[in-house]
Write a protein that holds these residues in place. Sequence first.
Motif, PDB file in Angstrom:
ATOM      1  N   LEU A 270      46.080  43.272  48.672  1.00  0.00           N
ATOM      2  CA  LEU A 270      46.068  44.433  47.801  1.00  0.00           C
ATOM      3  C   LEU A 270      46.077  45.708  48.615  1.00  0.00           C
ATOM      4  O   LEU A 270      45.174  45.970  49.395  1.00  0.00           O
ATOM      5  CB  LEU A 270      44.817  44.381  46.912  1.00  0.00           C
ATOM      6  CG  LEU A 270      44.642  45.526  45.931  1.00  0.00           C
ATOM      7  CD1 LEU A 270      45.799  45.533  44.939  1.00  0.00           C
ATOM      8  CD2 LEU A 270      43.328  45.384  45.191  1.00  0.00           C
TER       9      LEU A 270
ATOM     10  N   TYR B  25      44.167  41.825  42.387  1.00  0.00           N
ATOM     11  CA  TYR B  25      43.198  42.719  41.753  1.00  0.00           C
ATOM     12  C   TYR B  25      42.003  41.925  41.247  1.00  0.00           C
ATOM     13  O   TYR B  25      42.125  40.740  40.899  1.00  0.00           O
ATOM     14  CB  TYR B  25      43.837  43.468  40.582  1.00  0.00           C
ATOM     15  CG  TYR B  25      44.826  44.530  40.999  1.00  0.00           C
ATOM     16  CD1 TYR B  25      44.397  45.799  41.369  1.00  0.00           C
ATOM     17  CD2 TYR B  25      46.188  44.258  41.025  1.00  0.00           C
ATOM     18  CE1 TYR B  25      45.302  46.769  41.757  1.00  0.00           C
ATOM     19  CE2 TYR B  25      47.104  45.219  41.418  1.00  0.00           C
ATOM     20  CZ  TYR B  25      46.654  46.480  41.780  1.00  0.00           C
ATOM     21  OH  TYR B  25      47.553  47.435  42.182  1.00  0.00           O
ATOM     22  N   LYS B  26      40.862  42.592  41.189  1.00  0.00           N
ATOM     23  CA  LYS B  26      39.686  41.944  40.603  1.00  0.00           C
ATOM     24  C   LYS B  26      39.983  41.505  39.170  1.00  0.00           C
ATOM     25  O   LYS B  26      39.603  40.411  38.743  1.00  0.00           O
ATOM     26  CB  LYS B  26      38.492  42.899  40.605  1.00  0.00           C
ATOM     27  CG  LYS B  26      37.881  43.171  41.959  1.00  0.00           C
ATOM     28  CD  LYS B  26      36.707  44.133  41.791  1.00  0.00           C
ATOM     29  CE  LYS B  26      36.039  44.437  43.119  1.00  0.00           C
ATOM     30  NZ  LYS B  26      34.933  45.425  42.958  1.00  0.00           N
TER      31      LYS B  26
ATOM     32  N   ILE C  53      42.936  42.484  35.690  1.00  0.00           N
ATOM     33  CA  ILE C  53      43.973  43.283  35.049  1.00  0.00           C
ATOM     34  C   ILE C  53      43.503  43.522  33.623  1.00  0.00           C
ATOM     35  O   ILE C  53      43.341  42.568  32.849  1.00  0.00           O
ATOM     36  CB  ILE C  53      45.336  42.557  35.053  1.00  0.00           C
ATOM     37  CG1 ILE C  53      45.772  42.257  36.487  1.00  0.00           C
ATOM     38  CG2 ILE C  53      46.389  43.396  34.329  1.00  0.00           C
ATOM     39  CD1 ILE C  53      47.001  41.365  36.567  1.00  0.00           C
TER      40      ILE C  53
ATOM     41  N   HIS D  32      50.389  40.349  44.555  1.00  0.00           N
ATOM     42  CA  HIS D  32      49.715  41.638  44.432  1.00  0.00           C
ATOM     43  C   HIS D  32      48.962  41.744  43.104  1.00  0.00           C
ATOM     44  O   HIS D  32      47.792  42.143  43.069  1.00  0.00           O
ATOM     45  CB  HIS D  32      50.741  42.769  44.527  1.00  0.00           C
ATOM     46  CG  HIS D  32      50.150  44.129  44.367  1.00  0.00           C
ATOM     47  ND1 HIS D  32      49.509  44.793  45.392  1.00  0.00           N
ATOM     48  CD2 HIS D  32      50.088  44.953  43.292  1.00  0.00           C
ATOM     49  CE1 HIS D  32      49.085  45.962  44.959  1.00  0.00           C
ATOM     50  NE2 HIS D  32      49.425  46.090  43.688  1.00  0.00           N
TER      51      HIS D  32
ATOM     52  N   ILE E 218      44.953  52.511  38.466  1.00  0.00           N
ATOM     53  CA  ILE E 218      44.074  51.663  39.275  1.00  0.00           C
ATOM     54  C   ILE E 218      42.725  52.348  39.427  1.00  0.00           C
ATOM     55  O   ILE E 218      42.649  53.559  39.671  1.00  0.00           O
ATOM     56  CB  ILE E 218      44.677  51.410  40.674  1.00  0.00           C
ATOM     57  CG1 ILE E 218      46.019  50.676  40.549  1.00  0.00           C
ATOM     58  CG2 ILE E 218      43.713  50.606  41.550  1.00  0.00           C
ATOM     59  CD1 ILE E 218      46.793  50.628  41.851  1.00  0.00           C
TER      60      ILE E 218
ATOM     61  N   GLN F 201      39.566  48.697  42.263  1.00  0.00           N
ATOM     62  CA  GLN F 201      40.330  47.485  42.538  1.00  0.00           C
ATOM     63  C   GLN F 201      40.668  46.703  41.268  1.00  0.00           C
ATOM     64  O   GLN F 201      40.831  45.483  41.283  1.00  0.00           O
ATOM     65  CB  GLN F 201      39.576  46.586  43.525  1.00  0.00           C
ATOM     66  CG  GLN F 201      39.352  47.260  44.884  1.00  0.00           C
ATOM     67  CD  GLN F 201      38.683  46.351  45.876  1.00  0.00           C
ATOM     68  OE1 GLN F 201      38.921  45.148  45.872  1.00  0.00           O
ATOM     69  NE2 GLN F 201      37.837  46.918  46.723  1.00  0.00           N
ATOM     70  N   ARG F 202      40.794  47.416  40.174  1.00  0.00           N
ATOM     71  CA  ARG F 202      41.222  46.841  38.908  1.00  0.00           C
ATOM     72  C   ARG F 202      42.475  47.574  38.432  1.00  0.00           C
ATOM     73  O   ARG F 202      42.584  48.789  38.583  1.00  0.00           O
ATOM     74  CB  ARG F 202      40.128  46.933  37.844  1.00  0.00           C
ATOM     75  CG  ARG F 202      38.943  46.010  38.117  1.00  0.00           C
ATOM     76  CD  ARG F 202      37.797  46.258  37.153  1.00  0.00           C
ATOM     77  NE  ARG F 202      36.771  45.227  37.280  1.00  0.00           N
ATOM     78  CZ  ARG F 202      35.797  45.243  38.197  1.00  0.00           C
ATOM     79  NH1 ARG F 202      35.719  46.256  39.056  1.00  0.00           N
ATOM     80  NH2 ARG F 202      34.918  44.255  38.245  1.00  0.00           N
ATOM     81  N   LEU F 203      43.393  46.815  37.861  1.00  0.00           N
ATOM     82  CA  LEU F 203      44.627  47.382  37.331  1.00  0.00           C
ATOM     83  C   LEU F 203      44.471  47.561  35.822  1.00  0.00           C
ATOM     84  O   LEU F 203      44.104  46.619  35.114  1.00  0.00           O
ATOM     85  CB  LEU F 203      45.804  46.451  37.631  1.00  0.00           C
ATOM     86  CG  LEU F 203      47.153  46.833  37.016  1.00  0.00           C
ATOM     87  CD1 LEU F 203      47.641  48.170  37.560  1.00  0.00           C
ATOM     88  CD2 LEU F 203      48.182  45.740  37.257  1.00  0.00           C
TER      89      LEU F 203
ATOM     90  N   LEU G 129      45.561  49.408  48.353  1.00  0.00           N
ATOM     91  CA  LEU G 129      45.008  50.399  47.448  1.00  0.00           C
ATOM     92  C   LEU G 129      44.983  51.769  48.111  1.00  0.00           C
ATOM     93  O   LEU G 129      44.960  51.869  49.339  1.00  0.00           O
ATOM     94  CB  LEU G 129      43.565  50.023  47.062  1.00  0.00           C
ATOM     95  CG  LEU G 129      43.412  48.762  46.207  1.00  0.00           C
ATOM     96  CD1 LEU G 129      41.929  48.441  46.042  1.00  0.00           C
ATOM     97  CD2 LEU G 129      44.049  48.940  44.850  1.00  0.00           C
TER      98      LEU G 129
END
Length: 422
Positions: free
Chosen positions: A412, A351-352, A354, A347, A266, A269-271, A414
């Motif tokens: 989310l 994220y913003k 993936i 969830h 992560i 806020q991106r997976l 984080l």
Amino acid sequence: MTTARIKLPPKLIPVFSGLARYRGARGGRGSAKTRSFALMTAVRAYMFAEAGVSGVILCGREYMNSLEDSSMEEVKQAIRSEPWLDAYFDIGDKYIRTKNKRVAYAFAGLRHNLDSIKSKARILIAWIDEAENVSETAYIKLLPTVRENGSEVWITWNPEKDGSPTDQRFVKNPPPGSKIVELNYTDNPWFPDVLEQERLSDRDRLDDQTYAWIWDGAYRENSDAQILAGKYRVAEFSFEDAFDGPYFGLDWGFSQDPTAGVRCGIYDQRLYIEHEAGKVGLENDDIASFMIARLPGIELHVVRADSARPETISHVKSKGKNGQRANLPRIEGVEKWKGSVEDGIAHLRSYKEIIIHPRCKKTLHEARTYSYKVDRMTGDVLTDIVDANNHYIDATRYALGPLIKRSGALGLMLPKRLQGKK
């Protein structure tokens, strides 16, 4: 006796081996399916003619206003690519036939020429190219005309609509005696560099659904039923020190399902899904060594797995007698609760983005196809989730297990140092 050799993508060899009423291939651009089927019509025409069999190789498309709209040029180029075939055929501006005149090609549009097709003498093979747009009416009228003993119907197409007549007939409900495969550019040993550059350009500039339709043989429609629609993209990246993670997850396989694992992280806020590993029929003794070889660092980190199989977790955690087996010493089962799948999906969608590395092909396939059920009568998207195309997605949920909130507090979670970053 002289033996002729021809080149086919390996995936097509079983399609053209043995007896079959229907042979076909579906898939994206650059797969060599059209050229391969054009070549095989000529090979079969040669075999028929040499055996003293007379008849027609019918090449059809749904729409054909002139020979320029037909498969004629593909067939000509395929014949000319093999000297022994080139020497055997008589090729003119508007015809192709064996020099002994036993077998000839006919080209027809199915939409407007179905009645004339019925008069074609002894159709030996009917090859329908660009079959995605063929109507059910055309199939109903065409197939009974291909009625000689040993006659065959061949189909090639790039899928577009889930549930098209071709899709229904040859994918969802394939008839007995059919040999039909999915064939994409990755299955073409001679995929040219010029198309590879075009593919990479499309991957960077197109939305994933359009790219997948052009190159990966996916349906074109971007359905509201797709769970991760609009949330993921494909991009190359390197796992940086600033990333949180890596996080590892495992989903246990069964007789028909793969044991699947992922490595993800992560940032901002991106997976990021960086590596995947999976195999159907993977024995418990081999799980740890298989994953260690494909998911870098998994043996050094906590691994979260499906808690429904505690005996498998215990087995993978143990080294076995006298330390004879590789193991994952920090593997543990994830907590589950009623609605945990839905909470996990919430969830993932929070994220913003993936970002899926292009080497994670099976994860990408699931991101495209993981979906909600659709009412058969009304077409309404339901809240129930289709239990399919979810093995790598489930592994990703397990990897992120401690970050997933229960219903009532969806959102989310984080690591603190990432919260508030833009």
